[in-house]
Design a protein around this motif. Structure first.
Motif, PDB file in Angstrom:
ATOM      1  N   UNK A  75       0.825  -1.205   0.000  1.00 45.11           N
ATOM      2  CA  UNK A  75       0.000   0.000   0.000  1.00 45.11           C
ATOM      3  C   UNK A  75       0.860   1.257   0.000  1.00 45.11           C
ATOM      4  N   UNK A  76       1.937   1.250   0.778  1.00 45.35           N
ATOM      5  CA  UNK A  76       2.824   2.418   0.820  1.00 45.35           C
ATOM      6  C   UNK A  76       3.495   2.617  -0.538  1.00 45.35           C
ATOM      7  N   UNK A  77       3.941   1.547  -1.157  1.00 44.38           N
ATOM      8  CA  UNK A  77       4.571   1.650  -2.484  1.00 44.38           C
ATOM      9  C   UNK A  77       3.557   2.146  -3.504  1.00 44.38           C
ATOM     10  N   UNK A  78       2.336   1.607  -3.472  1.00 40.97           N
ATOM     11  CA  UNK A  78       1.297   2.053  -4.400  1.00 40.97           C
ATOM     12  C   UNK A  78       0.954   3.520  -4.177  1.00 40.97           C
ATOM     13  N   UNK A  79       0.940   3.940  -2.927  1.00 40.45           N
ATOM     14  CA  UNK A  79       0.647   5.340  -2.617  1.00 40.45           C
ATOM     15  C   UNK A  79       1.736   6.260  -3.168  1.00 40.45           C
ATOM     16  N   UNK A  80       2.984   5.808  -3.172  1.00 37.68           N
ATOM     17  CA  UNK A  80       4.073   6.612  -3.716  1.00 37.68           C
ATOM     18  C   UNK A  80       3.952   6.768  -5.235  1.00 37.68           C
ATOM     19  N   UNK A  81       3.399   5.757  -5.894  1.00 37.74           N
ATOM     20  CA  UNK A  81       3.283   5.784  -7.355  1.00 37.74           C
ATOM     21  C   UNK A  81       2.053   6.580  -7.793  1.00 37.74           C
ATOM     22  N   UNK A  82       0.889   6.207  -7.288  1.00 32.94           N
ATOM     23  CA  UNK A  82      -0.363   6.893  -7.653  1.00 32.94           C
ATOM     24  C   UNK A  82      -1.236   7.058  -6.411  1.00 32.94           C
ATOM     25  N   UNK A  83      -1.054   8.146  -5.687  1.00 27.64           N
ATOM     26  CA  UNK A  83      -1.798   8.334  -4.438  1.00 27.64           C
ATOM     27  C   UNK A  83      -3.319   8.406  -4.633  1.00 27.64           C
ATOM     28  N   UNK A  84      -3.779   8.886  -5.756  1.00 24.77           N
ATOM     29  CA  UNK A  84      -5.225   9.005  -5.963  1.00 24.77           C
ATOM     30  C   UNK A  84      -5.904   7.654  -6.171  1.00 24.77           C
ATOM     31  N   UNK A  85      -5.148   6.640  -6.518  1.00 21.32           N
ATOM     32  CA  UNK A  85      -5.723   5.312  -6.736  1.00 21.32           C
ATOM     33  C   UNK A  85      -5.719   4.432  -5.489  1.00 21.32           C
ATOM     34  N   UNK A  86      -5.072   4.867  -4.429  1.00 22.93           N
ATOM     35  CA  UNK A  86      -5.012   4.065  -3.205  1.00 22.93           C
ATOM     36  C   UNK A  86      -6.218   4.426  -2.340  1.00 22.93           C
ATOM     37  N   UNK A  87      -7.246   3.579  -2.460  1.00 20.53           N
ATOM     38  CA  UNK A  87      -8.451   3.768  -1.667  1.00 20.53           C
ATOM     39  C   UNK A  87      -9.144   2.422  -1.515  1.00 20.53           C
ATOM     40  N   UNK A  88      -9.926   2.326  -0.460  1.00 18.88           N
ATOM     41  CA  UNK A  88     -10.692   1.111  -0.196  1.00 18.88           C
ATOM     42  C   UNK A  88     -12.160   1.475  -0.342  1.00 18.88           C
ATOM     43  N   UNK A  89     -12.824   0.771  -1.260  1.00 23.12           N
ATOM     44  CA  UNK A  89     -14.245   1.012  -1.511  1.00 23.12           C
ATOM     45  C   UNK A  89     -14.987  -0.293  -1.286  1.00 23.12           C
ATOM     46  N   UNK A  90     -16.009  -0.244  -0.437  1.00 25.32           N
ATOM     47  CA  UNK A  90     -16.834  -1.417  -0.166  1.00 25.32           C
ATOM     48  C   UNK A  90     -18.287  -1.043  -0.385  1.00 25.32           C
ATOM     49  N   UNK A  91     -18.924  -1.683  -1.330  1.00 26.18           N
ATOM     50  CA  UNK A  91     -20.309  -1.436  -1.707  1.00 26.18           C
ATOM     51  C   UNK A  91     -20.568   0.043  -1.953  1.00 26.18           C
ATOM     52  N   UNK A  92     -19.664   0.669  -2.666  1.00 25.24           N
ATOM     53  CA  UNK A  92     -19.819   2.066  -3.036  1.00 25.24           C
ATOM     54  C   UNK A  92     -19.404   3.064  -1.972  1.00 25.24           C
ATOM     55  N   UNK A  93     -19.039   2.595  -0.802  1.00 28.10           N
ATOM     56  CA  UNK A  93     -18.626   3.484   0.281  1.00 28.10           C
ATOM     57  C   UNK A  93     -17.107   3.528   0.378  1.00 28.10           C
ATOM     58  N   UNK A  94     -16.559   4.723   0.386  1.00 27.25           N
ATOM     59  CA  UNK A  94     -15.119   4.894   0.536  1.00 27.25           C
ATOM     60  C   UNK A  94     -14.766   4.786   2.015  1.00 27.25           C
ATOM     61  N   UNK A  95     -13.904   3.833   2.364  1.00 29.82           N
ATOM     62  CA  UNK A  95     -13.501   3.612   3.749  1.00 29.82           C
ATOM     63  C   UNK A  95     -12.151   4.290   3.969  1.00 29.82           C
ATOM     64  N   UNK A  96     -12.030   5.140   4.978  1.00 25.23           N
ATOM     65  CA  UNK A  96     -10.755   5.830   5.213  1.00 25.23           C
ATOM     66  C   UNK A  96      -9.634   4.854   5.591  1.00 25.23           C
ATOM     67  N   UNK A  97      -8.480   5.077   5.019  1.00 22.86           N
ATOM     68  CA  UNK A  97      -7.322   4.223   5.284  1.00 22.86           C
ATOM     69  C   UNK A  97      -6.926   4.296   6.756  1.00 22.86           C
ATOM     70  N   UNK A  98      -7.016   5.478   7.347  1.00 23.69           N
ATOM     71  CA  UNK A  98      -6.623   5.617   8.758  1.00 23.69           C
ATOM     72  C   UNK A  98      -7.498   4.751   9.664  1.00 23.69           C
ATOM     73  N   UNK A  99      -8.779   4.607   9.330  1.00 25.63           N
ATOM     74  CA  UNK A  99      -9.664   3.749  10.129  1.00 25.63           C
ATOM     75  C   UNK A  99      -9.268   2.285   9.976  1.00 25.63           C
ATOM     76  N   UNK A 100      -8.877   1.873   8.778  1.00 22.39           N
ATOM     77  CA  UNK A 100      -8.438   0.496   8.558  1.00 22.39           C
ATOM     78  C   UNK A 100      -7.138   0.199   9.296  1.00 22.39           C
ATOM     79  N   UNK A 101      -6.230   1.159   9.292  1.00 27.12           N
ATOM     80  CA  UNK A 101      -4.959   0.977  10.002  1.00 27.12           C
ATOM     81  C   UNK A 101      -5.213   0.869  11.506  1.00 27.12           C
ATOM     82  N   UNK A 102      -6.058   1.740  12.029  1.00 25.89           N
ATOM     83  CA  UNK A 102      -6.377   1.690  13.462  1.00 25.89           C
ATOM     84  C   UNK A 102      -7.051   0.370  13.826  1.00 25.89           C
TER      85      UNK A 102
END
Length: 132
Positions: A75-102
């Motif tokens: 995820x960190x490597x992908x974020x360095x390459x294309x930060x706008x594409x690093x996101x988690x979407x579940x059933x149309x809802x964007x889930x914040x990465x910080x919540x997943x890390x916590x």
């Protein structure tokens, strides 16, 4: 100690749910996933209080930790390459990465706390002394 302490019992319940989901996924996709199917021997050992359960439990936690670190590194490597594409979407809802890390830190910390708890060690050791 004949029954597991409440935190271990809760973790065993979560592992039982994970085992059912892993078996269901295995039968529907016809693909084996050792990360999720690895919960079966851990759950069996904890439930029957086998002498090897503590070791297998800690090995399973180490495997989870390595998998989580690999995912985080990717995820960190992908974020360095294309930060706008690093996101988690579940059933149309964007889930914040910080919540997943916590959540990941909370879940792993809880498992480590239970695994290395004195009460868990006593629970697993009490079966061995009654068999002798």
């Amino acid at each position: 100690m004949t029954k597991p302490h409440p935190l271990l019992a809760f973790l065993m319940f979560i592992y039982a749910l994970l085992a059912v989901a892993a078996l269901w996924r295995t039968f529907t996709t016809q693909a084996f996933d050792l990360l999720t199917l690895g919960v079966l021997p851990v759950l069996y050992g904890l439930y029957t209080r086998q002498f090897w359960a503590g070791v297998v439990f800690k090995i399973y936690l180490a495997i989870q930790t390595v998998a989580l670190l690999a995912l985080a590194t990717a995820a960190v490597i992908a974020y360095q390459i294309t930060p706008e594409d690093v996101k988690v979407v579940y059933q149309g809802q964007n889930i914040p990465i910080s919540a997943l890390v916590a959540l990941a830190i909370l879940v792993m910390g809880f498992q480590y706390w239970v695994a290395f708890s004195q009460k868990t060690r006593l629970y697993l050791a009490s079966n061995n002394t009654s068999n002798n």
